[in-house]
Structures are given as structure tokens and as C-alpha cells.
Design an enzyme around this catalytic site. Structure first.
Site, PDB file in Angstrom:
ATOM      1  N   THR A 121      35.620  61.743 -39.107  1.00  0.00           N
ATOM      2  CA  THR A 121      35.054  62.070 -37.796  1.00  0.00           C
ATOM      3  C   THR A 121      36.130  61.822 -36.743  1.00  0.00           C
ATOM      4  O   THR A 121      36.597  60.692 -36.597  1.00  0.00           O
ATOM      5  CB  THR A 121      33.824  61.192 -37.522  1.00  0.00           C
ATOM      6  OG1 THR A 121      32.890  61.414 -38.584  1.00  0.00           O
ATOM      7  CG2 THR A 121      33.178  61.527 -36.194  1.00  0.00           C
ATOM      8  N   PHE A 253      13.662  59.686 -37.351  1.00  0.00           N
ATOM      9  CA  PHE A 253      14.573  59.063 -36.377  1.00  0.00           C
ATOM     10  C   PHE A 253      13.869  58.696 -35.074  1.00  0.00           C
ATOM     11  O   PHE A 253      14.489  58.623 -34.016  1.00  0.00           O
ATOM     12  CB  PHE A 253      15.820  59.930 -36.133  1.00  0.00           C
ATOM     13  CG  PHE A 253      16.960  59.460 -36.997  1.00  0.00           C
ATOM     14  CD1 PHE A 253      16.901  59.602 -38.380  1.00  0.00           C
ATOM     15  CD2 PHE A 253      18.055  58.811 -36.447  1.00  0.00           C
ATOM     16  CE1 PHE A 253      17.924  59.123 -39.187  1.00  0.00           C
ATOM     17  CE2 PHE A 253      19.080  58.332 -37.247  1.00  0.00           C
ATOM     18  CZ  PHE A 253      19.009  58.490 -38.629  1.00  0.00           C
ATOM     19  N   GLY A 257      12.785  49.935 -32.610  1.00  0.00           N
ATOM     20  CA  GLY A 257      13.085  48.596 -33.118  1.00  0.00           C
ATOM     21  C   GLY A 257      14.413  48.112 -32.589  1.00  0.00           C
ATOM     22  O   GLY A 257      14.739  48.331 -31.410  1.00  0.00           O
ATOM     23  N   GLY A 261      23.072  50.742 -35.537  1.00  0.00           N
ATOM     24  CA  GLY A 261      24.355  50.069 -35.711  1.00  0.00           C
ATOM     25  C   GLY A 261      25.138  50.839 -36.743  1.00  0.00           C
ATOM     26  O   GLY A 261      24.920  52.023 -36.941  1.00  0.00           O
ATOM     27  N   CYS A 264      29.226  54.269 -37.779  1.00  0.00           N
ATOM     28  CA  CYS A 264      29.300  55.660 -37.297  1.00  0.00           C
ATOM     29  C   CYS A 264      28.692  55.853 -35.911  1.00  0.00           C
ATOM     30  O   CYS A 264      29.413  56.103 -34.950  1.00  0.00           O
ATOM     31  CB  CYS A 264      28.628  56.587 -38.301  1.00  0.00           C
ATOM     32  SG  CYS A 264      29.385  56.486 -39.932  1.00  0.00           S
ATOM     33  N   LYS A 267      30.211  53.831 -32.708  1.00  0.00           N
ATOM     34  CA  LYS A 267      31.605  54.156 -32.334  1.00  0.00           C
ATOM     35  C   LYS A 267      31.767  55.650 -32.064  1.00  0.00           C
ATOM     36  O   LYS A 267      32.609  56.046 -31.266  1.00  0.00           O
ATOM     37  CB  LYS A 267      32.594  53.634 -33.367  1.00  0.00           C
ATOM     38  CG  LYS A 267      32.537  54.250 -34.760  1.00  0.00           C
ATOM     39  CD  LYS A 267      33.620  55.273 -35.032  1.00  0.00           C
ATOM     40  CE  LYS A 267      33.498  55.788 -36.449  1.00  0.00           C
ATOM     41  NZ  LYS A 267      34.067  57.091 -36.682  1.00  0.00           N
ATOM     42  N   LYS A 327      21.478  48.617 -41.996  1.00  0.00           N
ATOM     43  CA  LYS A 327      20.238  49.303 -42.389  1.00  0.00           C
ATOM     44  C   LYS A 327      19.991  48.986 -43.861  1.00  0.00           C
ATOM     45  O   LYS A 327      20.912  48.533 -44.557  1.00  0.00           O
ATOM     46  CB  LYS A 327      20.343  50.810 -42.151  1.00  0.00           C
ATOM     47  CG  LYS A 327      21.320  51.536 -43.056  1.00  0.00           C
ATOM     48  CD  LYS A 327      21.177  53.030 -42.870  1.00  0.00           C
ATOM     49  CE  LYS A 327      22.022  53.802 -43.842  1.00  0.00           C
ATOM     50  NZ  LYS A 327      21.897  55.240 -43.666  1.00  0.00           N
TER      51      LYS A 327
END
Ligand code: UGA
Length: 437
Positions: A121, A253, A257, A261, A264, A267, A327
């Protein structure tokens, strides 16, 4: 086809194994000798469901090997660049050192007709810069930008059965050749009907950051609604269900909560803002600053909720944090909301014990000053409050009666809205959650 994969992290190791699974002859290259040794012995250097089995299966065919020597990539027709682009220290921009080193390293080994494929990326404009360099050193080779959309925890499935394939190619016969080569690489998913978008470099690079920005925005949108639910007594989980029934919005999505984080989303939105600034288009992305702020506020709110249930002070209180990974189904602790909350609480005077089914070793390396336990029961022994920070299935399945025997105070703060409040309250717990009454 003969393929090299440069960079064997979460993306590259999975990509290499999946390419071998698709029938190609693959060499994975990484500068980290320890990682290469593990992979070469058929073991995954990180937790990713399905990867150990896939490595075992593909290594047995003889079609997959790993090395630290980039020269062994010579002879492959297709070279995938899969190295990381982390956030620069103290800046929003992406650190391009690994991409630049990988490209410079592979250039001398490219032959005419080879295809160099960018998967990392990157800030838009990187592919154009690499293509120029390629034209100087090996004009017979062609660059394609082919962003990756895999999710950790589902990486194998996402690579073998992607939602879509995006190719950014140069105009003219070189582009057509590169497209034909990549079509051969992805012959199996293409035959399965995977949608394909063939476009220019700029669009291909933007697709990736646009997708991650949209996902981050969706999460922060529902978390902003959670803030309003907290001030009005509404329930954000019901709100998400109700708006999610509208197919234009969709329920996925929209889990409110602790927020996003990982290596990916955080940043990528920051690097996108930084790049837009360089291009004089910062206004277009100023909303992402708010997306980032909403996300970071959830972590602070979680600490405040824990303080509230502990009658106004966490000093000297024993806190159990369930989850360290960013996650579930991952051992990745990069920018983990769970660890951010755990560290804040420790710094504010609480005695914090963190547990996670897979990520304790990584968490301990990142935050050696925190204490860790192997199980939820050990972490919660004598705890005044339990925080659910990462929604691993085994934490969702906890029995509030049995778990209540372990703690000193039956107080739980559900940072992922996955526990049944009725069940926990009936078992005598004080239950609080983000965005729920
Ligand atoms: C993300 C994207 O989902 C992938 O498509 C992309 O390829 C990848 O980044 C990447 O750029 O390489 P990943 O970082 O593995 O994948 O994780 P996600 O599943 O997107 O989750 C990101 C964070 O959002 C997690 O902390 C998760 O807990 C949080 N999240 C997710 C929520 O808070 N609420 C939700 O409803 C969904």
C-alpha cells in the site's frame, strides 16, 4: 509460472503460499533470516488461520521455497513486491524505505519480459516513480500496480478468492503483455468469476487507500453515533442493526466499540492525508482527521467507563484486559486499541493484567511494562473490573456465572458490544458498554 515474492510478512508469506497453491513455482524472499528459516521449515512466523496447513501442503509439492538471497528471484517471470509501508516515526506519511530497498534489490535480477508487480500500500505517485526507475535499468520489464485487499484472519481465503482484482498498467503493448501475464497468474480466481478492474497506475494506487479510508470512515461513523447514544441513552447496536437493513448502508463494518487498529487502517488514512497535502488536495481528505479523532476518543472513553464502574478511581485497582491483538483471529498488536487501553490504565495507576489467546508474546515485546496471563481466568483472578477489548470467540462464550467466581468485583466493560447484557446482569455483574445504556 515462476514467481518471486519479495517480503514475507502478513501479506507476502500468505501470497507466496497461495500462489504455490494455484499451481505456480514460487520463491519467497525476505531479509529476516529467522522468518525465512521458519517458513522454509513449513512453519508460519505469525498466527493466521489456515496458513500452517497451506504451507505444509504447498511445501510438500516442491513448488514453494524461501530464501534471504534476492538473487534467487532471478529466473522468475513475475516478481511481487509485498513489503510493508509503516507510518514514519513522528509523521503521518508512509515510510517508503522497504519498498525502495526491495525495488532497488530486485532491479539487477530482472530480465526483459519480466513483470514487476507492486502489492504494497503506497502513496499515489509511487508506481510512476518506480516505473521511471525500471525504464532506466531494465526497459524490457514492465510494472503493474496490483493492490492487495486481504484481511488478517481471512488472509488465505481473501487471496485465493478475492472480491476483485485491480491492475494498474501502463498504456500500450507493454501494459497488454503485463496484463496477459497477470491473467495467467490469477487464471484460477478469474475463471471463478472474480471481477477485474484494469486501469492506470494512479487509479490502482488510489483504489487501495480509498477502500481502507471508506472502511475506517464507516467504523468511525458508527462510533460517532455511539457517542450520541451515550448522551441520549440510546443503544448503538440496535441503531446499527436498523440502519444496516438498508442495503445501501449495509450492516458490515458497523460494529461500534473500541474502534479500528492494526497495521493498515490507522496508518493508511494518515498517509493518505499526508500525500493529499503534498499534492495540494488536503481539503478533500480533511474529514479523515475527524475519522481518526473519533477512533482515538473511543480508547479514552473505555478508560473513563472503567473508572466510572470502579466508583471514580482506578488507582490501585486490579484490571483484567481480555484481548491484546488489534482484532480476533490475529496475533498482530500493531496499533492495537486493546493495548492502548491497557497501557493508559497502567499509566493511570491501575494494576493491569492482559491476556490473549495468540498475541501475548507480541504484546509483551511491544509493552514489556504490562503484566500478562495465559488465560482469561488467570488474568481476571481477583480483578476489580474486566475489560473486553478484542472479541475472540472464547471471550464471547465466557459463562458469567463461572467467571464471576474468579473476580473480586463483578464489573465488566464490553469494548466490542459482543456480550449479552441481560445474561451478565442476571449473573450479578455491573455491565457497561460503549454506546449502550
Ligand atoms: C484492512 C482491510 O479490511 C483490508 O481489506 C485491507 O486489505 C487491509 O486492511 C490492508 O490494508 O492490508 P485488517 O487490517 O486485517 O484489514 O483488519 P480489518 O478487518 O479491516 O479490521 C480493522 C480494525 O477495525 C480492527 O481493529 C477491527 O476490530 C476494527 N473494526 C472492524 C471495528 O471496530 N468495527 C467493525 O465493524 C469492523
Amino acid at each position: 509460472m515462476r514467481i518471486s515474492v519479495i517480503g514475507c510478512g502478513y501479506l507476502g508469506a500468505v501470497h507466496a503460499a497461495c500462489m504455490a497453491q494455484l499451481g505456480h513455482d514460487v520463491v519467497g524472499v525476505d531479509v529476516d533470516a529467522e522468518k525465512v528459516a521458519l517458513l522454509a521449515s513449513g512453519r508460519a512466523p505469525f498466527f493466521e488461520p489456515g496458513l500452517p496447513e497451506l504451507l505444509e501442503e504447498t511445501m510438500a509439492t516442491g513448488r514453494l521455497r524461501f530464501t534471504t538471497d534476492l538473487a534467487e528471484a532471478a529466473g522468475a517471470q513475475v516478481h511481487f513486491v509485498c513489503v510493508g509501508t509503516p507510518q514514519k516515526r513522528g509523521e503521518n506519511a508512509a515510510d517508503m524505505r522497504f519498498v525502495d530497498a526491495a525495488v532497488e534489490g530486485i532491479l539487477p535480477h530482472l530480465a526483459p519480459g519480466d513483470v514487476l508487480v507492486g502489492k504494497s500500500t503506497v502513496p499515489v505517485g509511487t508506481a510512476e516513480r518506480i516505473a521511471e526507475r525500471l525504464a532506466e535499468v531494465q526497459p524490457g520489464a514492465t510494472l503493474v500496480w496490483n493492490p492487495e485487499f486481504l484481511r488478517e484472519g481471512f488472509a488465505v481465503q481473501d487471496t485465493l478468492h478475492p472480491d476483485r482484482l485491480v491492475y494498474g498498467i501502463p498504456a500500450g503493448p507493454d501494459g497488454a503483455h503485463a496484463q496477459a501475464v497477470l491473467d495467467e497468474v490469477y487464471a484460477t480466481p478469474l475463471a471463478d468469476g472474480t471481477p477485474q478492474v484494469v486501469t492506470d497506475f494512479a487509479t490502482a494506487q488510489l483504489v487501495k487507500v480509498a477502500a481502507n479510508s471508506f472502511l475506517a470512515t464507516k467504523i468511525s461513523f458508527i462510533n460517532a453515533m455511539a457517542e450520541l447514544c451515550e448522551t441520549t441513552g440510546a443503544d448503538v447496536t440496535q441503531l446499527a442493526d436498523a440502519i444496516g437493513h438498508d442495503a445501501r448502508i449495509g450492516r458490515r463494518f458497523l460494529n461500534a466499540g473500541l474502534g479500528f487498529g492494526g497495521g493498515c487502517l490507522p496508518k493508511d488514512i494518515r498517509a493518505f492525508m499526508a500525500r493529499a497535502g503534498e499534492l495540494g488536495a488536503d481539503q478533500a481528505l480533511s474529514f479523515l482527521r475527524e475519522v481518526d479523532s473519533i477512533n482515538m476518543r473511543r480508547r479514552v472513553r473505555m478508560v473513563d467507563l472503567a473508572r466510572e464502574v470502579c466508583d471514580g478511581s482506578i488507582v490501585g485497582r486490579k484490571v483484567a484486559v481480555l484481548g491484546a491483538a488489534f482484532k480476533p483471529n490475529s496475533d498482530d498488536v500493531r496499533d492495537s486499541p486493546a493495548l492502548s487501553v491497557a497501557a493508559q490504565m497502567a499509566l493511570q495507576g491501575a494494576t493491569v493484567v492482559v491476556t490473549d489467546p495468540e498475541a501475548v508474546a507480541n504484546a509483551e515485546r511491544a509493552w514489556p511494562q504490562l503484566s500478562f496471563a495465559a488465560t482469561a481466568e488467570e488474568a481476571a483472578a481477583g480483578a476489580d473490573v474486566v475489560l473486553l477489548a478484542t472479541e475472540w470467540q472464547e471471550y464471547r462464550d465466557l459463562d458469567p456465572h463461572a467467571f464471576g467466581e474468579v473476580v473480586r468485583g463483578k464489573r465488566v466493560v464490553d469494548g466490542r458490544n459482543v456480550l449479552d447484557p441481560g445474561k451478565w446482569r442476571a449473573a450479578g455483574w455491573v455491565y457497561r458498554a460503549l454506546g449502550r445504556p
